[in-house]
Write an enzyme that holds these catalytic residues in place. Structure first.
Site, PDB file in Angstrom:
ATOM      1  N   GLU A   1       6.339 -21.873   7.200  1.00 28.19           N
ATOM      2  CA  GLU A   1       6.737 -21.071   8.361  1.00 28.19           C
ATOM      3  C   GLU A   1       7.856 -21.725   9.160  1.00 28.19           C
ATOM      4  OE1 GLU A   1       4.046 -22.085  12.186  1.00 28.19           O
ATOM      5  OE2 GLU A   1       3.001 -20.936  10.640  1.00 28.19           O
TER       6      GLU A   1
ATOM      7  N   GLU B   1       0.806  -1.222   0.000  1.00 21.90           N
ATOM      8  CA  GLU B   1       0.000   0.000   0.000  1.00 21.90           C
ATOM      9  C   GLU B   1       0.838   1.271   0.000  1.00 21.90           C
ATOM     10  OE1 GLU B   1      -3.138   0.464  -0.336  1.00 21.90           O
ATOM     11  OE2 GLU B   1      -3.873  -1.588  -0.207  1.00 21.90           O
TER      12      GLU B   1
END
Length: 275
Positions: free
Chosen positions: A113, A82
């Site tokens: 992960e 963004e």
């Protein structure tokens, strides 16, 4: 590692959640969301310290990496993505990395992960240097991918910031700046996409917004460096130029066109004309 992680604890007051009405479930979840807000407020001084670190890194030509897995990784990638359209900041200066790569943004990548070497490789592939800053995200503060990212940052002398929900976790203790809002047990035990994710999201947009304000990427509270790449943003760009340059819509549109879409340059042209 402790037998029971903070993020795996059970919220005793919600043991009967499956027997509650829809309204009561919604109220219970909403009340727990408010806990995240208070937890983030308690760590604002640490967020301020992190802002100072990130501003210095970016002003010095360095880059900012958000690194995480699962929900934490998605939040980090989304916030980094963004920054360029909102603040007109180069996309290669604020970068999001998620365990499992881009496909992990759309769905779970099993085992990603737990692969610390993948985090190290991702940062090495991008030539991490001492002037850069790594923000590692993990609700538990124990995700191997996130921990390895800070280890790699330490090994090259890059700045190290942790965002997690356990101030005693390995991630927090390894960081120069640890931002650790303690949100407590989730209403669905272990579902850190809830309060844990909400707290991390709040911390991320506090960091990115404040860093960009400090770097002069807004004027007042207006997006004077936005990229008007959509109809909505083009309208917003015109309205910003109209407001700040005190010109009519038609002139604002012309100024933006002459400035090849740059609101910042359009404002500079308008102000030069009035001198």
């Amino acid at each position: 590692m402790p037998d029971r992680l903070l993020t795996e604890a059970v919220l005793e007051s919600a043991r009967d959640l499956d027997r509650r009405s829809t309204a009561d479930v919604l109220r219970a979840v909403h009340d727990q969301d408010a806990v995240a807000l208070r937890a983030v407020e308690a760590v604002l001084p640490h967020i301020e310290h992190a802002v100072d670190v990130l501003v210095l890194a970016l002003q010095g030509g360095g880059r900012w990496f958000n690194v995480g897995a699962g929900t934490s990784g998605r939040l980090g990638v989304a916030d980094a993505a963004e920054v360029p359209p909102t603040f007109g900041y180069p996309a290669d200066r604020v970068i999001g990395l998620i365990a499992g790569g881009p496909r992990a943004m759309m769905g779970a990548v099993e085992g990603a992960e737990d692969d610390p070497e993948a985090a190290r490789a991702a940062l090495r592939d991008r030539d991490l240097v001492p002037g850069d800053a790594v923000v590692a995200l993990s609700a538990s503060g124990r995700t191997p991918y996130a921990v390895a990212a800070l280890e790699e940052a330490h090994s090259v002398g890059a700045r190290r910031i942790a965002i997690c929900c356990d101030p005693a976790s390995p991630l927090a203790t390894m960081a120069e700046v640890a931002i650790a809002p303690v949100v407590g047990p989730e209403i669905i035990a272990g579902s850190t996409r809830m309060k844990g994710g909400l707290a991390q999201k709040m911390v991320l947009h506090l960091l990115s917004t404040t860093v960009m304000v400090r770097l002069g990427r807004v004027e007042g509270n207006l997006m004077t460096n936005l990229h008007p790449a959509s109809r909505k943003l083009r309208r917003r760009a015109v309205e910003i130029v109209m407001s700040l340059a005190k010109v009519e819509r038609e002139r604002a549109e012309c100024l933006i066109e002459e400035a090849h879409g740059s609101v910042h340059d359009a404002l500079a042209r308008a102000r030069n004309e009035k001198r």
